[in-house]
Design a protein around this motif. Structure first.
Motif, PDB file in Angstrom:
ATOM      1  N   SER A   1     -48.749 -64.057   5.875  1.00 20.20           N
ATOM      2  CA  SER A   1     -48.679 -63.840   4.367  1.00 20.20           C
ATOM      3  C   SER A   1     -49.931 -62.459   3.896  1.00 20.20           C
ATOM      4  O   SER A   1     -49.994 -62.595   3.606  1.00 20.20           O
ATOM      5  N   ALA A   2     -50.974 -63.510   4.351  1.00 18.11           N
ATOM      6  CA  ALA A   2     -52.234 -63.527   3.908  1.00 18.11           C
ATOM      7  C   ALA A   2     -52.414 -62.006   3.933  1.00 18.11           C
ATOM      8  O   ALA A   2     -52.813 -60.969   3.710  1.00 18.11           O
ATOM      9  N   ASP A   3     -52.596 -61.866   5.543  1.00 16.22           N
ATOM     10  CA  ASP A   3     -52.445 -60.666   6.578  1.00 16.22           C
ATOM     11  C   ASP A   3     -51.885 -59.161   5.924  1.00 16.22           C
ATOM     12  O   ASP A   3     -52.388 -58.368   5.473  1.00 16.22           O
ATOM     13  N   TYR A   4     -50.596 -59.970   5.240  1.00 15.41           N
ATOM     14  CA  TYR A   4     -49.732 -58.947   4.679  1.00 15.41           C
ATOM     15  C   TYR A   4     -50.063 -58.438   3.367  1.00 15.41           C
ATOM     16  O   TYR A   4     -50.439 -57.191   2.968  1.00 15.41           O
ATOM     17  N   ILE A   5     -50.776 -59.090   3.176  1.00 14.74           N
ATOM     18  CA  ILE A   5     -50.998 -59.081   1.486  1.00 14.74           C
ATOM     19  C   ILE A   5     -52.295 -58.007   1.434  1.00 14.74           C
ATOM     20  O   ILE A   5     -52.791 -57.518   0.522  1.00 14.74           O
ATOM     21  N   ILE A   6     -53.396 -58.916   2.042  1.00 19.39           N
ATOM     22  CA  ILE A   6     -54.533 -57.915   2.062  1.00 19.39           C
ATOM     23  C   ILE A   6     -54.452 -56.044   2.496  1.00 19.39           C
ATOM     24  O   ILE A   6     -54.778 -55.611   2.033  1.00 19.39           O
ATOM     25  N   LYS A   7     -53.496 -56.222   3.453  1.00 14.55           N
ATOM     26  CA  LYS A   7     -52.832 -54.571   3.829  1.00 14.55           C
ATOM     27  C   LYS A   7     -52.730 -53.768   2.931  1.00 14.55           C
ATOM     28  O   LYS A   7     -53.204 -52.921   2.726  1.00 14.55           O
ATOM     29  N   GLU A   8     -51.526 -54.532   2.214  1.00 14.72           N
ATOM     30  CA  GLU A   8     -51.114 -53.961   1.032  1.00 14.72           C
ATOM     31  C   GLU A   8     -51.575 -53.651   0.242  1.00 14.72           C
ATOM     32  O   GLU A   8     -51.996 -53.125  -0.742  1.00 14.72           O
ATOM     33  N   THR A   9     -52.616 -54.659  -0.398  1.00 13.89           N
ATOM     34  CA  THR A   9     -53.330 -54.115  -1.131  1.00 13.89           C
ATOM     35  C   THR A   9     -54.692 -53.398  -0.838  1.00 13.89           C
ATOM     36  O   THR A   9     -54.804 -52.777  -1.989  1.00 13.89           O
ATOM     37  N   GLU A  10     -54.902 -53.584   0.233  1.00 10.93           N
ATOM     38  CA  GLU A  10     -55.594 -52.111   0.348  1.00 10.93           C
ATOM     39  C   GLU A  10     -55.005 -50.798   0.393  1.00 10.93           C
ATOM     40  O   GLU A  10     -55.689 -49.658  -0.331  1.00 10.93           O
ATOM     41  N   ILE A  11     -54.007 -50.478   1.120  1.00  3.89           N
ATOM     42  CA  ILE A  11     -53.519 -49.623   0.940  1.00  3.89           C
ATOM     43  C   ILE A  11     -52.919 -48.830  -0.754  1.00  3.89           C
ATOM     44  O   ILE A  11     -53.685 -48.177  -1.213  1.00  3.89           O
ATOM     45  N   LYS A  12     -52.955 -49.866  -1.690  1.00  7.84           N
ATOM     46  CA  LYS A  12     -52.482 -50.032  -3.385  1.00  7.84           C
ATOM     47  C   LYS A  12     -54.419 -49.425  -3.735  1.00  7.84           C
ATOM     48  O   LYS A  12     -54.288 -48.311  -4.214  1.00  7.84           O
TER      49      LYS A  12
END
Length: 342
Positions: free
Chosen positions: A207-218
């Motif tokens: 989940s952290a990996d998903y959150i980090i990637k999503e935050t980077e895109i944002k």
């Protein structure tokens, strides 16, 4: 009916009262006071120093107690605590706003880097926990093998019970096997708990990996939007500044324009003044030129008519006394020479 007073009958029966100082204890008291007075006179300097120190210490103590009272009041006062809290909160909010306004995108990237750092730390903890699980499983399996061996030794010793000491060995083997079994029973819940925690941390890691990637895109999207908006705003500011002008730069422009106007006015005034002053001279020259021109024209007409007479030099007179001698370079001046030279 009034009670009669019989105190005066038969004379006064009470002894005559004496003052304190006329009694023996009064005399002793006077001697003691005199001794104290003499001691005070002899040690007056030490007594004064002691009193000064005591007074200063009392003042310092009173001052410290006053400061302590003020501090206690500030700490215990609810209104003061509330005011200080809101003041601190406002100050921190102002500082935070200033930092955020400097480079908001950089702060967002720092937040992402912090998330990545925590994720790496969590992965290290997952690896450590997985290693502990491997060790725990190995310990349980080793205990099971040891239990089998101990029980086999106990059976073997029971089969040889007729021999001396075998019964004790069998009993010792069963005790060790039972102890290992009890250890495994206590380790098994711990092993299951570690498995549950490890599975949970694995899900958190994903989940952290998903959150980090999503935050980077944002953040990348916001960075692009923010850059476009800033460039558009700068372009609009440039366009508006053409009409309105930069206040600071316009101030220097106006000052420069005013200086040039003043300098031009001053120089034009100087030029006009110089022209006015030179006109008199020019007019005088023109007048002189006119006079000379008229005179020259008259002389020309006289010359054409043959009436013009040129200036003739006087003829030199011979003088034997002043005749030049041989080797003399400059003859003496006569009247003709003097007229010519003059």
């Amino acid at each position: 009916m009034a009670t009669p007073d019989f105190s005066q009958l038969g004379g006064n029966t009470e002894p005559e009262k004496k003052s304190f100082w006329s009694r023996p204890e009064g005399i002793l008291g006077m001697i003691a006071l005199a001794g104290l007075a003499g001691f005070a006179l002899v040690n007056v300097n030490q007594i004064l120093e002691f009193l000064i120190r005591a007074t200063s210490n009392v003042l310092e103590l009173a001052l410290l107690l006053g400061v302590l009272g003020v501090v206690i009041f500030l700490i215990t006062s609810r209104d003061v605590r509330t005011a200080v809290f809101f003041l601190f909160k406002s100050l921190m909010r102002t500082l935070t706003g200033t930092v955020i306004q400097l480079n908001p995108i950089a702060i967002m990237k720092i937040y992402i880097d912090d998330l990545k750092k925590k994720r790496r730390e969590m992965q290290g903890q997952i690896d450590t926990l997985a290693g502990q699980l491997v060790k725990l499983n190995k310990r349980i399996n080793d205990n099971n093998e040891s239990i089998k061996q101990k029980f086999a030794e106990a059976n073997k010793a029971n089969n040889m019970a007729d021999r001396p000491g075998m019964r004790e060995q069998a009993q010792l083997a069963t005790i060790e096997g039972a102890g290992l079994q009890e250890m495994n029973e206590k380790l098994l819940p711990l092993q299951r708990n570690i498995q549950m925690v490890l599975a949970f941390m694995e899900k958190v890691n994903q989940s952290a990996d998903y959150i980090i990637k999503e935050t980077e895109i944002k953040v990348r999207l916001k960075e692009t939007e923010y850059q476009i908006v800033k460039e558009s705003s700068n372009a609009l500011k440039t366009a508006v500044s053409i009409f309105k002008g930069d206040p600071d730069k316009k101030f220097y422009f106006d000052e420069s324009m005013e200086y040039i106007q003043d300098d031009m006015s001053r120089k034009l005034g100087e030029m006009k003044r110089a022209m006015d002053l030179s006109m008199d001279f020019i007019n005088g020259v023109d007048i002189q030129n006119g006079i000379l021109s008229d005179k020259g024209q008259a002389l020309l007409e006289a010359y054409n008519k043959g009436e013009f007479k040129m200036v003739q030099l006087d003829a030199p007179k011979a003088n034997p006394i002043t005749a030049p001698q041989p080797g003399q370079l400059n003859p003496p001046k006569d009247a003709g020479y003097r007229n010519l030279l003059d």
